[in-house]
Design a protein around this motif. Structure first.
Motif, PDB file in Angstrom:
ATOM      1  N   ASP A 199      -3.125   8.565   4.489  1.00 45.60           N
ATOM      2  CA  ASP A 199      -4.433   7.910   4.468  1.00 45.60           C
ATOM      3  C   ASP A 199      -5.565   8.914   4.438  1.00 45.60           C
ATOM      4  OD1 ASP A 199      -3.772   5.032   4.624  1.00 45.60           O
ATOM      5  OD2 ASP A 199      -2.841   5.614   6.519  1.00 45.60           O
ATOM      6  N   GLN A 216      -5.371   0.744  15.069  1.00 48.60           N
ATOM      7  CA  GLN A 216      -4.937  -0.470  14.386  1.00 48.60           C
ATOM      8  C   GLN A 216      -4.733  -0.244  12.885  1.00 48.60           C
ATOM      9  OE1 GLN A 216      -4.402  -3.238  16.258  1.00 48.60           O
ATOM     10  NE2 GLN A 216      -3.553  -4.336  14.490  1.00 48.60           N
ATOM     11  N   LYS A 217      -5.620   0.523  12.290  1.00 43.38           N
ATOM     12  CA  LYS A 217      -5.530   0.735  10.840  1.00 43.38           C
ATOM     13  C   LYS A 217      -4.339   1.605  10.442  1.00 43.38           C
ATOM     14  CE  LYS A 217      -8.713   4.695  10.839  1.00 43.38           C
ATOM     15  NZ  LYS A 217      -9.991   5.236  10.302  1.00 43.38           N
ATOM     16  N   LYS A 218      -3.742   2.312  11.412  1.00 43.77           N
ATOM     17  CA  LYS A 218      -2.587   3.167  11.126  1.00 43.77           C
ATOM     18  C   LYS A 218      -1.252   2.454  11.358  1.00 43.77           C
ATOM     19  CE  LYS A 218      -5.135   6.976  10.600  1.00 43.77           C
ATOM     20  NZ  LYS A 218      -5.231   7.697   9.314  1.00 43.77           N
ATOM     21  N   LYS A 239       0.793  -1.222   0.000  1.00 46.65           N
ATOM     22  CA  LYS A 239       0.000   0.000   0.000  1.00 46.65           C
ATOM     23  C   LYS A 239       0.827   1.273   0.000  1.00 46.65           C
ATOM     24  CE  LYS A 239      -3.756   2.286   2.491  1.00 46.65           C
ATOM     25  NZ  LYS A 239      -4.709   2.209   3.632  1.00 46.65           N
TER      26      LYS A 239
END
Length: 343
Positions: A35, A118-120, A3
């Motif tokens: 993001d 968590q997504k970072k 990503k």
């Protein structure tokens, strides 16, 4: 391709060059945009966060905001890969940890549980690898920043809204009436071992304080208090806190005050374009004013103190002699010290 390869494995080259300090800010900008959409990043908010970093100590908040705005423009025009590469090219070894910390502070969720969401975390791991940091180093920085947020939450006052006009050291070693007015842009910036008071009119009063370790007590006993204070101030503090940010600054006056605070050492530093305030030029650029910085070191109880004050000069302002300027700024520091209640 993963990503974030378009950032950390990009071959894009920016047409813009950055200073090492701007490189630290660039990492924060890259992190904020990675993001999100560019337009979602607020330069003023990000600038105020970065202003708390020691590496930007000699910059005004407006200057940091201008830097962030410029970096966002580079990201928008040339891409995050180009901006990261420009930062990586000039990021000095001693600023790598600051750069990672700048990324961490952008990612922390300070509204809920003070954690990296968590997504970072995948991005943070990519940033850590790109900066060539070991897991232990990276985790230590994350923990330090979270601890700093927690400490700020536990303070009895907020920077923008003090219920009383008294600042109390977190170590309990002194209190002092806050010498700036919030209605005049007055701000109080505090971190471990230092508190600074500033406003929009160029006021800068700062107190650095350090518990004296036993080995330095012995050193002071062997070389004498005057030589000890001079060494701490001229050989250690000035290079680290002043010359690192204003390389062409120089000490122009020094004096030992044997009858003040049971012995104090004073120096006056000439800081070309080293003021914390700037003047807008006709071409729209902001140039920091010249300034004198006075520093007074002394000991009270088991703490070493360095109290400083700034005097800025407009472009055509006539200065007094070095001795006259030293006397004026020394008196202003001594007047401020008289308001401090050492406990």
């Amino acid at each position: 391709m993963t990503k974030y390869d378009y950032i950390f494995h990009s071959s894009e080259i920016s047409e813009e060059s950055l200073s090492p300090e701007e490189a630290v800010a660039a990492i924060a900008v890259v992190t904020a945009i990675a993001d999100s959409a560019v337009e979602e990043v607020d330069p003023e908010t990000l600038g105020s966060i970065l202003w708390e970093f020691e590496v930007f100590e000699e910059y005004s908040e407006d200057e940091i905001t201008e830097i962030v705005d410029r970096l966002i423009g580079i990201a928008e025009d040339e891409g995050l890969g180009a901006l990261y590469n420009a930062a990586s090219e000039v990021l000095s070894d001693d600023l790598v940890l600051d750069a990672f910390a700048a990324g961490v502070i952008v990612l922390i969720d300070d509204e809920e549980e003070l954690v990296i969401p968590q997504k970072k975390q995948p991005y943070l791991k990519k940033l850590q690898d790109a900066l060539d940091l070991e897991d232990e180093e990276a985790q230590e920085i994350v923990q330090e920043i979270i601890a700093a947020f927690q400490e700020a939450e536990n303070e009895e006052y907020l920077e923008e809204d003090y219920s009383e006009d008294i600042y109390e050291s977190p170590l309990g070693n002194f209190t002092v009436p806050i010498p700036v007015d919030s209605q005049q842009g007055g701000k109080v910036q505090s971190q471990e071992g230092v508190v600074g008071f500033s406003d929009d009119f160029g006021t800068l009063l700062r107190i650095d304080y350090y518990p004296i370790p036993p080995e330095q007590v012995n050193e002071m006993g062997s070389i004498g208090q005057e030589e000890y204070l001079q060494s701490i101030l001229v050989d250690k503090y000035v290079p680290q806190a002043i010359l690192a940010n204003v390389p062409n600054a120089q000490v122009e006056y020094s004096e030992y005050l044997s009858d003040m605070m049971a012995g104090a050492y004073f120096v006056l530093i000439n800081m070309p374009q080293g003021s914390t305030i700037s003047k807008q030029e006709n071409n729209g650029t902001a140039t920091r004013l010249d300034a004198y910085r006075g520093l007074l070191s002394f000991i009270d109880a088991e703490f070493l103190y360095i109290v400083s004050s700034q005097r800025s000069f407009l472009k055509d302002e006539i200065r007094g002699s070095v001795e006259e300027e030293a006397e004026d700024i020394k008196e202003s520091i001594l007047e401020f010290v008289e308001t401090i209640d050492f406990t």
